[in-house]
Design an enzyme around this catalytic site. Structure first.
Site, PDB file in Angstrom:
ATOM      1  N   TYR A  64      -1.789  -1.141  10.462  1.00 17.43           N
ATOM      2  CA  TYR A  64      -1.752  -1.304   8.994  1.00 17.43           C
ATOM      3  C   TYR A  64      -0.451  -0.714   8.443  1.00 17.43           C
ATOM      4  O   TYR A  64       0.224  -1.344   7.620  1.00 17.43           O
ATOM      5  CB  TYR A  64      -2.970  -0.588   8.415  1.00 17.43           C
ATOM      6  N   SER A 118       0.871  -1.177   0.000  1.00 19.67           N
ATOM      7  CA  SER A 118       0.000   0.000   0.000  1.00 19.67           C
ATOM      8  C   SER A 118       0.903   1.221   0.000  1.00 19.67           C
ATOM      9  O   SER A 118       2.103   1.105   0.323  1.00 19.67           O
ATOM     10  CB  SER A 118      -0.852  -0.013   1.280  1.00 19.67           C
TER      11      SER A 118
HETATM   12  P1  NAD Z   1     -11.324  -6.214   0.401  1.00 14.94           P
HETATM   13  O1  NAD Z   1     -11.791  -6.060   1.808  1.00 14.94           O
HETATM   14  O2  NAD Z   1     -12.235  -5.886  -0.716  1.00 14.94           O
HETATM   15  O3  NAD Z   1     -10.752  -7.662   0.135  1.00 14.94           O
HETATM   16  C1  NAD Z   1      -9.927  -8.289   1.067  1.00 14.94           C
HETATM   17  C2  NAD Z   1      -9.823  -9.737   0.694  1.00 14.94           C
HETATM   18  O4  NAD Z   1      -9.125 -10.392   1.762  1.00 14.94           O
HETATM   19  C3  NAD Z   1     -11.177 -10.433   0.535  1.00 14.94           C
HETATM   20  O5  NAD Z   1     -11.165 -11.213  -0.647  1.00 14.94           O
HETATM   21  C4  NAD Z   1     -11.290 -11.341   1.755  1.00 14.94           C
HETATM   22  O6  NAD Z   1     -11.888 -12.582   1.411  1.00 14.94           O
HETATM   23  C5  NAD Z   1      -9.829 -11.550   2.124  1.00 14.94           C
HETATM   24  N1  NAD Z   1      -9.684 -11.767   3.562  1.00 14.94           N
HETATM   25  C6  NAD Z   1     -10.054 -10.926   4.560  1.00 14.94           C
HETATM   26  N2  NAD Z   1      -9.818 -11.518   5.749  1.00 14.94           N
HETATM   27  C7  NAD Z   1      -9.291 -12.750   5.489  1.00 14.94           C
HETATM   28  C8  NAD Z   1      -8.864 -13.819   6.292  1.00 14.94           C
HETATM   29  N3  NAD Z   1      -8.927 -13.774   7.628  1.00 14.94           N
HETATM   30  N4  NAD Z   1      -8.399 -14.940   5.703  1.00 14.94           N
HETATM   31  C9  NAD Z   1      -8.351 -15.009   4.356  1.00 14.94           C
HETATM   32  N5  NAD Z   1      -8.742 -14.026   3.533  1.00 14.94           N
HETATM   33  C10 NAD Z   1      -9.214 -12.908   4.098  1.00 14.94           C
HETATM   34  O7  NAD Z   1     -10.009  -5.320   0.322  1.00 14.94           O
HETATM   35  P2  NAD Z   1      -9.169  -4.786  -0.909  1.00 14.94           P
HETATM   36  O8  NAD Z   1      -9.279  -3.316  -0.882  1.00 14.94           O
HETATM   37  O9  NAD Z   1      -9.497  -5.512  -2.157  1.00 14.94           O
HETATM   38  O10 NAD Z   1      -7.714  -5.143  -0.376  1.00 14.94           O
HETATM   39  C11 NAD Z   1      -6.857  -6.059  -1.016  1.00 14.94           C
HETATM   40  C12 NAD Z   1      -5.414  -5.699  -0.639  1.00 14.94           C
HETATM   41  O11 NAD Z   1      -5.097  -4.421  -1.173  1.00 14.94           O
HETATM   42  C13 NAD Z   1      -5.173  -5.630   0.863  1.00 14.94           C
HETATM   43  O12 NAD Z   1      -3.918  -6.186   1.171  1.00 14.94           O
HETATM   44  C14 NAD Z   1      -5.164  -4.128   1.119  1.00 14.94           C
HETATM   45  O13 NAD Z   1      -4.398  -3.802   2.242  1.00 14.94           O
HETATM   46  C15 NAD Z   1      -4.531  -3.638  -0.160  1.00 14.94           C
HETATM   47  N6  NAD Z   1      -4.794  -2.221  -0.443  1.00 14.94           N
HETATM   48  C16 NAD Z   1      -6.074  -1.761  -0.588  1.00 14.94           C
HETATM   49  C17 NAD Z   1      -6.266  -0.409  -0.874  1.00 14.94           C
HETATM   50  C18 NAD Z   1      -7.638   0.167  -1.063  1.00 14.94           C
HETATM   51  O14 NAD Z   1      -7.734   1.394  -1.160  1.00 14.94           O
HETATM   52  N7  NAD Z   1      -8.692  -0.615  -1.145  1.00 14.94           N
HETATM   53  C19 NAD Z   1      -5.155   0.451  -0.995  1.00 14.94           C
HETATM   54  C20 NAD Z   1      -3.888  -0.068  -0.832  1.00 14.94           C
HETATM   55  C21 NAD Z   1      -3.708  -1.399  -0.567  1.00 14.94           C
END
Ligand code: NAD
Length: 262
Positions: A157, A144
Site C-alpha cells: 500500500y 493517502s
Molecule cells: P472502501 O473499502 O470503503 O471502498 C473502496 C472502494 O473501492 C469500494 O467502492 C469498492 O467497490 C472499490 N473496489 C474495491 N476493489 C475493487 C476492484 N477490484 N475493482 C473496482 N473497484 C473496487 O475504502 P475507502 O476507505 O473508501 O477507500 C477509498 C480510497 O481512499 C482508497 O484508495 C484508499 O486507499 C483511500 N484512503 C482511505 C483511507 C481510510 O482511512 N479509509 C485513508 C487514506 C486513503
C-alpha cells in the site's frame, strides 16, 4: 462558488465509502456522475438515487472489477457512452493488505499495486486524449498519508500510494498548458470498511472491543484524535475541480488531522 454543471465526472469505487462522499459533493454542483463499484446492485442503486437527490444532472452506474484486464478501458468507454466525454476523473478505488514483508503474499502485493497504482495509470491514459481535445480536465488521485510517509506492515500500500503521488506529478508536467490539472489527496484515517477491517484485527489481537480500540488506534498516528469525515475529502476534490483550482497541479493535499506534521 463554481458550478460544475455540464461536466461529466467518473469516480471509481463510488458506490460506498470515500468515493461516494466525493461523488455526492460533485453531484451537488450539478455534474453528471458516473458511479462505479463492486458492491451489491441494490447498494449501487441506492447510491444513484442519492446522487440524483443531491443535484446530479444525470447518473449512470458501472460495476466492473478493475483488476480484470481491459476494465479501465471499458469503464471510460461506458462513461462516455452514457454521459459524454469524461471531464473529471477521480481515482478512488483502492485496497489494503496488512502483513510483515516476510509473510506478505505475492498475489496480495500484485493486487494492491494493480488497483492502487496501475489502474489509475491506465484510466488517466484513456481519459487524457479527450480532455486535451476539449481543452479542460481534472484528475484527482485519492492517495493517502501513506503516499508521503510509511507504516509498518503496509509495504504494498505504501509503495503503491508513493507511486501514485509520483504519477500525479508526472501527469501534471505532461498536461501543463492544456487546462488540465492532476493532483493527489492524502487522507489520514477515515472510518470506512477499509479501516474497520484493521480496527477489528487490532481489537482481536489486544483482546478488547472494536470501540475500545478506536482511541489508541487514532492516538498512535492522528493527533486530532478523530476520524476524517468522508465529506471533507469530497469538499477538497470539489475545490480542486473548481475554477479556483485551475493553477493547482502536481500538488498533494493532506487531510490527516496532523498525522504528517509529526
Ligand atoms: P472502501 O473499502 O470503503 O471502498 C473502496 C472502494 O473501492 C469500494 O467502492 C469498492 O467497490 C472499490 N473496489 C474495491 N476493489 C475493487 C476492484 N477490484 N475493482 C473496482 N473497484 C473496487 O475504502 P475507502 O476507505 O473508501 O477507500 C477509498 C480510497 O481512499 C482508497 O484508495 C484508499 O486507499 C483511500 N484512503 C482511505 C483511507 C481510510 O482511512 N479509509 C485513508 C487514506 C486513503
Amino acid at each position: 462558488m463554481s458550478d460544475l454543471s455540464g461536466k461529466t465526472a467518473v469516480v471509481t469505487g463510488s458506490t460506498s465509502g470515500i468515493g461516494k462522499a466525493i461523488a455526492l459533493c460533485l453531484a451537488s454542483s450539478g455534474c453528471r456522475i458516473f458511479l462505479h463499484g463492486i458492491d451489491a446492485p441494490e447498494i449501487a442503486e441506492r447510491a444513484g438515487e442519492e446522487m440524483h437527490a443531491a443535484g446530479a444532472a444525470a447518473v449512470a452506474v458501472g460495476d466492473g472489477d478493475l483488476l480484470e484486464p481491459d476494465a479501465a478501458n471499458d469503464l471510460v468507454a461506458m462513461a462516455h457512452e452514457h454521459l459524454g466525454p469524461v471531464d473529471i476523473l477521480v481515482n478512488n478505488a483502492g485496497i489494503q493488505h496488512v502483513a510483515p514483508i516476510e509473510n506478505f503474499p505475492d498475489d496480495e502485493w500484485n493486487r494492491v499495486i494493480e488497483l492502487n497504482l496501475s489502474v489509475p495509470f491506465r484510466l488517466i491514459k484513456h481519459v487524457l486524449p479527450t480532455m486535451r481535445e476539449n481543452g479542460w480536465g481534472r484528475v484527482v488521485n485519492i492517495a493517502s498519508v501513506h503516499g508521503l510517509v510509511a507504516s509498518a506492515q503496509k509495504s504494498a500500500y505504501v509503495a503503491a500510494k508513493h507511486g501514485l503521488v509520483g504519477l500525479t506529478k508526472t501527469v501534471a508536467l505532461e498536461t501543463g498548458g492544456d487546462q488540465i490539472t492532476c493532483n493527489a489527496v492524502c487522507p489520514g484515517y477515515v472510518r470506512t470498511p477499509l479501516i474497520e477491517t484493521q480496527l477489528e484485527a487490532r481489537a482481536k489481537d489486544e483482546g478488547i472491543t472494536v470501540e475500545e480500540m478506536v482511541r489508541p488506534f487514532l492516538e498512535e498516528k492522528q493527533p486530532s484524535g478523530t476520524f476524517v469525515p468522508p465529506a471533507d475529502i469530497g469538499a477538497v476534490v470539489f475545490f480542486l475541480c473548481s475554477d479556483a483550482g485551475a493553477q493547482i497541479t502536481g500538488s498533494t493535499f493532506t487531510i490527516d488531522g496532523g498525522w504528517t506534521a509529526q
